[in-house]
Motif scaffolding. Structure first.
Motif, short mmCIF file in Angstrom:
data_model
loop_
_atom_site.label_atom_id
_atom_site.label_comp_id
_atom_site.label_asym_id
_atom_site.label_seq_id
_atom_site.Cartn_x
_atom_site.Cartn_y
_atom_site.Cartn_z
N ILE A 95 0.85 -1.20 0.00
CA ILE A 95 0.00 0.00 0.00
C ILE A 95 0.88 1.25 0.00
CG2 ILE A 95 -1.68 1.37 1.29
CD1 ILE A 95 -2.94 -1.09 0.07
N VAL A 111 -5.87 -2.24 -4.51
CA VAL A 111 -5.37 -0.91 -4.87
C VAL A 111 -5.76 -0.59 -6.30
CG1 VAL A 111 -3.32 0.51 -5.24
CG2 VAL A 111 -3.47 -0.95 -3.21
N LEU A 145 -6.44 5.39 -0.54
CA LEU A 145 -5.58 4.20 -0.47
C LEU A 145 -5.09 3.90 0.93
CD1 LEU A 145 -3.34 4.75 -3.62
CD2 LEU A 145 -5.39 3.32 -3.43
#
Length: 370
Positions: free
Chosen positions: A309, A331, A367
């Motif tokens: 991430i 993602v 995110l």
């Protein structure tokens, strides 16, 4: 050998800028020798020094140029005695106008420093005073002349937009003046008002007023247009340079490579482990006295998921973007759910468009909680 970066934090300043929340101390220069002794001790305490090859060194602060130049020279001498350093290593020191003279600049050159980063922020003296800077634009010009005379080629100039009482014309004039100096790198940051800073207090008491969102956005687009017209490429959200002059040290952070960090409150990253040194001078000196035991250091071990991430967030800050093979499915799904004009999408990778660069913070927010 593992190629790594090395960050050295110098936490001393003549005066703390109103917006600063970094680990820095004004009027404590009597501690500079003691502090450098502790840094040298920490350097020697690093384990497995023989497996590392230093590709970048960055001396930041605070204001590194406020301390005696011989101390900077001593730090670099010690690094060379302990580590293998790449022949083409980028070695940077941050300086502030008003804190350097010919002796300091020449000593930096002799010591092997090959890149100077100057904290200017604005060419408008009134604005500089309002944000707590100790220098004026003439101080910058004097420092820049000394840097040129010493033969430094790689020079960065730090600028800020979104300052209290700053106008669009102020920003344009600053960019135009700095481009004429022909630095190899220009960083332009938007002001972030951090909690418990003098800046926050002045704004809350209506003594300073921030530009509104529309004006700040206009400043950003003006900076981008003027710099790109002058041959500077936006290779990261806040950083511009002609091709080949990008900051190698910062790229290590944006590509999640290893950086050893030394000094009070310094944050390093080694093989998926992030660590932070003691936050105050007192605790740092105590750690040095006790040979830097683990209980003085904060460690954060990133999971494989967290690493991926973070890698996506960091790489998407740059013009190179991220390979799709490096993206977690969740993602990629989030990115695909966003407006397509935020991205440049190819079969191999994804990167931010010009509009995406401007709206990067909203993308990171989507995110970061995955």
């Amino acid at each position: 050998m593992k190629e790594i970066g090395l960050y050295i934090h110098i936490p001393f300043c003549k005066q703390k800028c109103y917006y600063c929340d970094f680990c820095s101390y004004a009027n404590k220069l009597e501690l500079q020798e003691r502090y450098v002794n502790a840094l040298i001790k920490e350097l020697n305490h690093i384990k497995d020094k023989n497996i590392y090859k230093i590709k970048t060194i960055y001396i930041g602060g605070g204001t590194p140029s406020i301390i005696k130049p011989v101390l900077i020279q001593r730090i670099l001498f010690e690094i060379r005695s302990l580590f293998v350093i790449s022949e083409d290593a980028e070695i940077t020191i941050e300086i502030n106008p008003g804190t350097v003279d010919k002796e300091k600049i020449d000593t930096y050159k002799i010591s092997g420093i090959n890149r100077i980063s100057i904290g200017l922020q604005s060419t408008n003296d009134k604005l500089l005073k309002e944000i707590g800077r100790i220098h004026n634009y003439n101080d910058f010009e004097i420092a820049y002349a000394l840097i040129n005379e010493a033969g430094f080629f790689y020079v960065n100039v730090d600028l800020m937009i979104g300052l209290p009482n700053q106008t669009l014309n102020d920003v344009k004039e600053t960019i135009k003046k700095i481009v004429l100096k022909n630095p190899t790198h220009i960083s332009v940051y938007s002001l972030i008002v951090e909690p418990e800073t003098t800046m926050q207090m002045l704004i809350n008491s209506n003594k300073l007023e921030l530009p509104d969102e529309d004006l700040e956005r206009a400043m950003y687009w003006s900076v981008k247009e003027l710099l790109e017209r002058s041959g500077y490429i936006q290779y990261e959200i806040s950083n511009f340079a002609p091709e080949g002059n990008e900051c190698k040290h910062n790229i290590l952070y944006w590509t999640q490579e290893n950086v050893i960090a030394l000094g009070a409150a310094a944050v390093g990253y080694i093989d998926g482990v992030r660590y932070k040194n003691p936050e105050t001078l007192e605790k740092y000196f105590e750690a040095a006295k006790n040979n830097f035991p683990d209980e003085f250091i904060e460690y954060e071990i990133l999971t494989p998921h967290e690493k991926q991430i973070e890698l996506a967030i960091l790489k998407l800050r740059t013009k190179w973007g991220i390979k799709k093979s490096e993206l977690l499915p969740e993602v990629e799904a989030v990115l695909n759910s966003m407006p397509s004009d935020l991205f440049i999408n190819t079969p191999e990778k994804i990167s931010l468009s010009k509009r995406g660069m401007r709206l990067g913070n909203s993308i990171w927010c989507e995110l970061i909680d995955l």
